[in-house]
Design a protein around this motif. Structure first.
Motif, PDB file in Angstrom:
ATOM      1  N   ASP A  61     -42.126-144.790  34.368  1.00 33.66           N
ATOM      2  CA  ASP A  61     -41.610-143.603  34.728  1.00 33.66           C
ATOM      3  C   ASP A  61     -42.479-142.477  34.869  1.00 33.66           C
ATOM      4  N   ASP A  62     -43.407-142.424  33.734  1.00 36.47           N
ATOM      5  CA  ASP A  62     -44.421-141.427  33.779  1.00 36.47           C
ATOM      6  C   ASP A  62     -45.707-141.746  33.917  1.00 36.47           C
ATOM      7  N   ASN A  63     -46.039-142.794  34.840  1.00 31.97           N
ATOM      8  CA  ASN A  63     -47.341-143.306  35.163  1.00 31.97           C
ATOM      9  C   ASN A  63     -47.952-143.826  33.906  1.00 31.97           C
ATOM     10  N   GLY A 145     -39.738-131.429  28.446  1.00 29.15           N
ATOM     11  CA  GLY A 145     -40.875-130.883  29.229  1.00 29.15           C
ATOM     12  C   GLY A 145     -40.800-131.297  30.661  1.00 29.15           C
ATOM     13  N   PHE A 146     -39.977-132.248  31.352  1.00 30.30           N
ATOM     14  CA  PHE A 146     -39.961-132.382  32.590  1.00 30.30           C
ATOM     15  C   PHE A 146     -38.546-132.096  33.048  1.00 30.30           C
ATOM     16  N   GLY A 147     -37.840-130.859  32.742  1.00 34.06           N
ATOM     17  CA  GLY A 147     -36.597-130.587  33.276  1.00 34.06           C
ATOM     18  C   GLY A 147     -35.590-131.206  32.372  1.00 34.06           C
ATOM     19  N   GLN A 164     -38.568-135.060  24.084  1.00 36.57           N
ATOM     20  CA  GLN A 164     -39.402-134.099  24.683  1.00 36.57           C
ATOM     21  C   GLN A 164     -39.965-134.421  26.046  1.00 36.57           C
ATOM     22  N   PHE A 165     -39.999-135.452  26.675  1.00 40.02           N
ATOM     23  CA  PHE A 165     -40.116-135.859  28.011  1.00 40.02           C
ATOM     24  C   PHE A 165     -39.137-136.390  28.621  1.00 40.02           C
ATOM     25  N   SER A 166     -39.280-137.108  29.618  1.00 38.85           N
ATOM     26  CA  SER A 166     -38.330-137.755  30.405  1.00 38.85           C
ATOM     27  C   SER A 166     -37.191-138.747  29.487  1.00 38.85           C
ATOM     28  N   LYS A 168     -36.466-141.500  29.617  1.00 36.98           N
ATOM     29  CA  LYS A 168     -37.050-142.970  29.548  1.00 36.98           C
ATOM     30  C   LYS A 168     -38.307-142.688  28.356  1.00 36.98           C
ATOM     31  N   GLN A 169     -38.452-141.590  27.787  1.00 36.00           N
ATOM     32  CA  GLN A 169     -39.415-141.575  26.803  1.00 36.00           C
ATOM     33  C   GLN A 169     -38.823-140.783  25.626  1.00 36.00           C
ATOM     34  N   PRO A 170     -38.078-141.761  24.844  1.00 37.29           N
ATOM     35  CA  PRO A 170     -37.513-141.260  23.574  1.00 37.29           C
ATOM     36  C   PRO A 170     -38.799-141.146  22.384  1.00 37.29           C
ATOM     37  N   PHE A 198     -60.425-142.831  20.902  1.00 34.37           N
ATOM     38  CA  PHE A 198     -58.989-142.698  21.457  1.00 34.37           C
ATOM     39  C   PHE A 198     -58.667-141.441  21.800  1.00 34.37           C
ATOM     40  N   ARG A 199     -57.865-141.020  22.787  1.00 29.35           N
ATOM     41  CA  ARG A 199     -57.323-139.911  22.941  1.00 29.35           C
ATOM     42  C   ARG A 199     -55.815-139.649  22.788  1.00 29.35           C
ATOM     43  N   LEU A 200     -55.415-138.805  21.850  1.00 32.88           N
ATOM     44  CA  LEU A 200     -54.079-138.942  21.409  1.00 32.88           C
ATOM     45  C   LEU A 200     -53.157-137.807  22.160  1.00 32.88           C
ATOM     46  N   ASP A 201     -52.369-138.615  22.852  1.00 36.17           N
ATOM     47  CA  ASP A 201     -51.128-137.841  23.806  1.00 36.17           C
ATOM     48  C   ASP A 201     -50.571-136.910  23.110  1.00 36.17           C
ATOM     49  N   VAL A 202     -50.107-135.578  23.731  1.00 36.64           N
ATOM     50  CA  VAL A 202     -49.286-134.586  22.912  1.00 36.64           C
ATOM     51  C   VAL A 202     -49.261-134.669  21.528  1.00 36.64           C
ATOM     52  N   ILE A 203     -50.240-134.860  20.641  1.00 33.72           N
ATOM     53  CA  ILE A 203     -50.270-135.163  19.355  1.00 33.72           C
ATOM     54  C   ILE A 203     -49.681-134.032  18.464  1.00 33.72           C
ATOM     55  N   ALA A 244     -53.603-131.280  22.415  1.00 35.96           N
ATOM     56  CA  ALA A 244     -52.931-130.013  21.677  1.00 35.96           C
ATOM     57  C   ALA A 244     -52.724-128.819  22.598  1.00 35.96           C
ATOM     58  N   TRP A 245     -51.463-128.822  23.177  1.00 33.95           N
ATOM     59  CA  TRP A 245     -51.314-127.667  24.057  1.00 33.95           C
ATOM     60  C   TRP A 245     -51.023-126.526  23.211  1.00 33.95           C
ATOM     61  N   GLY A 246     -50.707-126.443  21.883  1.00 37.21           N
ATOM     62  CA  GLY A 246     -50.270-125.527  21.225  1.00 37.21           C
ATOM     63  C   GLY A 246     -51.501-125.013  20.245  1.00 37.21           C
ATOM     64  N   HIS A 317     -55.806-135.473  34.383  1.00 38.23           N
ATOM     65  CA  HIS A 317     -54.571-135.936  35.495  1.00 38.23           C
ATOM     66  C   HIS A 317     -53.386-134.945  35.379  1.00 38.23           C
ATOM     67  N   ASP A 318     -53.311-134.263  34.538  1.00 38.76           N
ATOM     68  CA  ASP A 318     -52.405-133.272  34.630  1.00 38.76           C
ATOM     69  C   ASP A 318     -52.410-131.671  35.228  1.00 38.76           C
ATOM     70  N   LEU A 319     -53.690-131.699  35.639  1.00 39.52           N
ATOM     71  CA  LEU A 319     -54.133-130.256  36.280  1.00 39.52           C
ATOM     72  C   LEU A 319     -54.744-130.305  37.415  1.00 39.52           C
ATOM     73  N   GLY A 401     -49.260-128.740  40.911  1.00 37.79           N
ATOM     74  CA  GLY A 401     -48.843-130.117  41.048  1.00 37.79           C
ATOM     75  C   GLY A 401     -49.821-131.153  40.218  1.00 37.79           C
ATOM     76  N   ARG A 402     -49.293-132.093  39.387  1.00 41.11           N
ATOM     77  CA  ARG A 402     -50.110-132.843  38.820  1.00 41.11           C
ATOM     78  C   ARG A 402     -50.873-134.013  39.755  1.00 41.11           C
ATOM     79  N   ASP A 403     -50.168-134.230  40.870  1.00 42.16           N
ATOM     80  CA  ASP A 403     -50.708-135.126  42.002  1.00 42.16           C
ATOM     81  C   ASP A 403     -51.709-134.379  42.655  1.00 42.16           C
ATOM     82  N   ALA A 405     -54.592-134.100  41.340  1.00 46.23           N
ATOM     83  CA  ALA A 405     -55.572-134.639  40.709  1.00 46.23           C
ATOM     84  C   ALA A 405     -55.360-136.327  40.573  1.00 46.23           C
ATOM     85  N   ARG A 406     -54.328-136.720  41.165  1.00 45.41           N
ATOM     86  CA  ARG A 406     -53.788-138.068  41.236  1.00 45.41           C
ATOM     87  C   ARG A 406     -54.003-138.856  42.500  1.00 45.41           C
ATOM     88  N   THR A 407     -54.613-137.880  43.470  1.00 44.25           N
ATOM     89  CA  THR A 407     -54.916-138.713  44.935  1.00 44.25           C
ATOM     90  C   THR A 407     -56.128-139.681  44.651  1.00 44.25           C
TER      91      THR A 407
HETATM   92  C1  GLC Z   1     -49.437-135.693  28.075  1.00 44.18           C
HETATM   93  C2  GLC Z   1     -50.006-136.370  29.393  1.00 44.18           C
HETATM   94  C3  GLC Z   1     -49.071-136.298  30.499  1.00 44.18           C
HETATM   95  C4  GLC Z   1     -47.783-136.979  30.236  1.00 44.18           C
HETATM   96  C5  GLC Z   1     -47.165-136.383  28.904  1.00 44.18           C
HETATM   97  C6  GLC Z   1     -46.243-137.172  28.184  1.00 44.18           C
HETATM   98  O1  GLC Z   1     -49.355-134.326  28.499  1.00 44.18           O
HETATM   99  O2  GLC Z   1     -51.258-136.167  29.508  1.00 44.18           O
HETATM  100  O3  GLC Z   1     -49.647-136.980  31.445  1.00 44.18           O
HETATM  101  O4  GLC Z   1     -46.831-136.746  31.169  1.00 44.18           O
HETATM  102  O5  GLC Z   1     -48.132-136.225  27.940  1.00 44.18           O
HETATM  103  O6  GLC Z   1     -46.608-138.367  27.589  1.00 44.18           O
END
Ligand code: GLC
Ligand code: CA
Length: 540
Positions: A61-63, A145-147, A164-166, A168-170, A198-203, A244-246, A317-319, A401-403, A405-407
Motif C-alpha cells: 500500500d505504501d511500497n 501523514g497521507f491525508g 499516522q500514515f495510511s 493500512k498502516q496501523p 538498520f535504517r529506522l523508519d520514522v523512529i 527523524a523529521w523532528g 526515495h521520499d525527496l 512528489g516522491r515519484d 525519485a522512484r522512476t
Molecule cells: C518514512 C518512509 C516513507 C514512508 C513513511 C511511512 O518516511 O521513508 O517512504 O512512506 O515513513 O512508513
C-alpha cells in the motif's frame, strides 16, 4: 556495554529502492536478483554499504513501508534465499546490507493486527493503539501523514485505531512490552543472518501519546530507543540510522551519542524543508533560501562535532532529485550535480547516495495518470476537492512528489533504460537515452566518475572524517565555501551555487595548494568561478 565499532565513520552508503533498481524477471518490478546482478557496478563506485528500502512481505500500500511479515521477503522481490544470497554476495564485494526497519506501524494485514481486531480481549489487541468511541465522532483531530484523519473506525469493536500514515498502516503500541520484545527478537534474527545495520523508519514517532496530541518526539522516545539499542544493535558492530523529521541538534546528540547508547546517527531534515512555506505542507512551495542553507549546514556541522555524528544526504526515495532542486537540470546538469556532490561529500558525517544520484538523474514531469505514489495521489484528490487548480497541484508534484525519485534506474539507452524487459511499474524518465550508467561508467568527466573520485578521496584523507568545520563567506549570495581542519591538513571546499560566473577572492591564497578535485575539465586561471563550479584544495 560493548564499545561500538566506528567503521561507518569512513563509510559511504548507497540507498537502493528495490522496486526501481533492476528487474531480473521481466515483471516490471525491480527485485533482489536484480540487485545481485549489479553488485559490480556498486563495488566500482566504491560504496561500503547498501541501505535497502523494505523488501519484506507487504501488500505494498505504501511500497513496502506497510509490512505484513518482518521475517519473510515479498514474492515480488524474491525469497529469503535470495536475500541470504544478496548478503553473502555483497560481502564478497565488501558491501554490507543495511535493512530498513519499519517499527512505528505494520500493515493491517500483519497477523498481529488481524488478531488484534478480533476482539478487545484478544492477546494481540494491545499491540496497537485503540480508543473507544462512536462512529463519526473521532477521538480527536489528529491527521494522518497521507491525508485524512489518523483514526479509523472498526465497527465490530466499537473502537478506532490510530494510524499516522495510511489506514493500512496501523500504529504499533510501544507502551506494550510484548510488542517491544517481539520486535527485538525479529531484529536479532536479522542480525544473525549477517546484516550490516538498520535504517529506522520514522523512529521519532514511536512514542506517540495521541490523547495529548503528541505524535513525534514523545516523552518516552529516548527511553524506548535506548532499550531497543541495548537489546539488539549493541550486540553487533552495526551502522544504525534513525529517520527523524523532528530532530534538532540537541536531540541528535542523544540519538548519535558516541557512547553508542542509541544509534550511529540520524537523518535530520532541516536542510530539506527549506523550500516550503512556514507552517504549511511540503506542497506549498517557497523559493530556495541559499543563505539559510549555509546557516543550517553550519549549525549541524559545528553542533555535532565531537559529540555526535551527522548523516549527509540530499536525496532519498521520499525527496525530489537534488539536481532538479538546488542544481540546474538543463544546461548545467552535470556541472551542478557534481557541485552539489562536492559540497556534501566534503562535510563531516556519513554520506548517503540515492540510486541514480551518481548519474545526475533528474525529476520526472508526468501528468497525474503516470504517478503511483499514495501520498501524491491522495494529495491530488484532496486539493482538487478543495478547489486548487490542477496547474498549481501539478507544479507542486513536479517539484516535490516522491515519484521523482522512484522512476526506474537508468542503466543504458535500450528500451526502458535496461531496467526491465517487461512493462515498468512506473514510467521511465524519457531522458534515459542521454542520462544513463552505460554512458558514464569509466568515462572521464562523467558524474559517475566524479562521485567515484569523491569517495576515493574520503578514504584517502583523514581530514574528511575528523576535521572540524568552519564556514567562510557566510553572507555571500553565490558561493558556499568552508574549511575542514584536523591539525595536519586543511581542506578547502568552494562551490558556486548558481549559473553565473563570480569572483572568489579567497582562491588567491589557495590556488598554489594541491587541487584535489574540480568539476570542469580544467581549473580556470584567476579567481573566477564559472557557473556551478566547485573545487577542493588541500593544504598540508
Ligand atoms: C518514512 C518512509 C516513507 C514512508 C513513511 C511511512 O518516511 O521513508 O517512504 O512512506 O515513513 O512508513
Ligand atoms: Ca522483478
Amino acid at each position: 556495554m560493548k564499545q561500538p565499532g566506528k567503521w561507518w565513520k569512513n563509510a559511504v552508503v548507497y540507498q537502493i529502492y528495490p522496486r526501481s533498481f533492476q528487474d531480473s524477471n521481466g515483471d516490471g518490478i525491480g527485485d533482489i536478483r536484480g540487485i545481485i546482478n549489479r553488485l559490480d557496478y556498486l563495488e566500482k563506485l566504491g560504496i561500503d554499504a547498501i541501505w535497502l528500502s523494505p523488501v519484506y512481505r507487504s501488500p505494498q500500500d505504501d511500497n513496502g513501508y506497510d509490512i505484513s511479515d518482518y521475517q519473510d521477503i515479498d514474492p515480488m522481490f524474491g525469497n529469503l534465499e535470495d536475500m541470504e544470497k544478496l548478503i553473502r554476495k555483497a560481502g564478497e564485494h565488501h558491501i554490507r546490507i543495511v535493512m530498513d526497519l519499519v517499527l512505528n506501524h505494520t500493515s493491517d494485514e500483519h497477523p498481529w493486527f488481524q488478531e488484534a481486531r478480533k476482539g478487545k480481549d484478544n492477546p494481540f489487541h494491545d499491540y496497537y493503539v485503540w480508543r473507544d468511541g462512536e462512529e463519526g465522532e473521532l477521538p480527536n483531530g489528529l491527521r494522518s501523514g497521507f491525508g485524512g484523519p489518523a483514526w479509523e473506525w472498526v465497527p465490530e469493536l466499537g473502537q478506532y485505531y490510530f494510524h499516522q500514515f495510511s489506514v493500512k498502516q496501523p500504529d504499533l503500541n510501544w507502551e506494550n512490552p510484548k510488542v517491544r520484545r517481539a520486535i527485538y527478537d525479529m531484529i536479532l534474527w536479522w542480525m544473525d543472518k549477517g546484516v550490516g545495520g538498520f535504517r529506522l523508519d520514522v523512529i521519532d514517532q514511536i512514542a506517540k501519546e495521541p490523547d495529548q496530541g503528541i505524535t513525534g518526539n514523545g516523552p518516552k522516545l529516548h527511553e524506548f530507543i535506548r532499550e531497543l539499542s541495548r537489546e539488539t544493535f549493541q550486540k553487533g558492530d552495526l551502522i544504525t540510522v534513525g529517520e527523524a523529521w523532528g530532530a534538532d541538534v540537541e536531540r541528535s546528540k542523544l540519538y548519535s551519542n558516541p557512547d553508542g547508547s542509541e544509534f550511529s546517527m540520524v537523518f535530520q531534515f532541516e536542510h530539506i524543508g527549506l523550500d516550503q512555506q512556514e507552517g504549511k505542507e511540503k506542497w506549498d512551495l517557497a523559493p530556495l533560501p541559499f543563505l539559510k542553507l549555509k546557516e543550517v549546514i553550519d549549525r549541524w556541522q559545528r553542533g555535532l562535532y565531537g559529540c555526535g555524528w551527522n548523516s549527509l544526504f540530499w536525496d532519498n526515495h521520499d525527496l525530489p532529485r537534488i539536481v532538479s532542486r538546488w542544481g540546474n537540470d538543463g544546461t548545467y546538469r552535470a556541472e551542478s550535480a557534481k557541485m552539489l556532490a562536492t559540497l556534501l561529500h566534503g562535510l563531516q558525517g556519513t554520506p548517503y547516495i540515492y540510486q541514480g544520484e551518481e548519474l545526475g538523474m533528474t525529476n520526472a514531469r508526468y501528468d497525474i495518470g503516470d504517478y503511483r505514489d499514495i501520498e501524491t495521489l491522495n494529495m491530488y484528490r484532496e486539493r482538487i476537492s478543495m478547489g486548487y487548480s490542477k496547474k498549481d497541484i501539478m507544479e507542486s508534484i513536479h517539484a516535490k512528489g516522491r515519484d521523482n525519485a522512484r522512476t526506474p534506474m537508468q542503466w543504458d539507452d535500450s528500451p526502458n533504460a535496461g531496467f526491465t524487459e517487461g512493462t515498468p511499474w512506473i514510467k521511465v524518465n524519457p531522458n534515459y537515452s542521454v542520462i544513463n550508467a552505460a554512458s558514464q561508467v569509466d568515462v572521464p568527466g562523467s558524474v559517475f566518475e566524479y562521485y567515484r573520485a569523491l569517495i576515493r578521496l574520503r578514504k584517502e584523507y583523514p581530514v574528511f572524517a575528523d576535521g572540524c568545520f568552519q564556514l567562510l563567506m557566510r553572507e555571500d549570495g553565490d558561493i558556499f565555501a568552508y574549511v575542514r581542519e584536523n591539525g595536519e591538513s586543511r581542506l578547502l571546499v568552494v562551490c558556486n551555487f548558481f549559473g553565473r560566473s563570480v569572483d572568489c577572492p579567497l582562491l588567491k591564497e589557495w590556488k598554489a595548494k594541491e587541487l584535489l578535485i574540480h568539476n570542469y575539465d580544467e581549473a580556470g586561471p584567476g579567481t573566477m568561478l564559472r557557473p556551478y563550479e566547485a573545487r577542493m584544495y588541500l593544504h598540508r
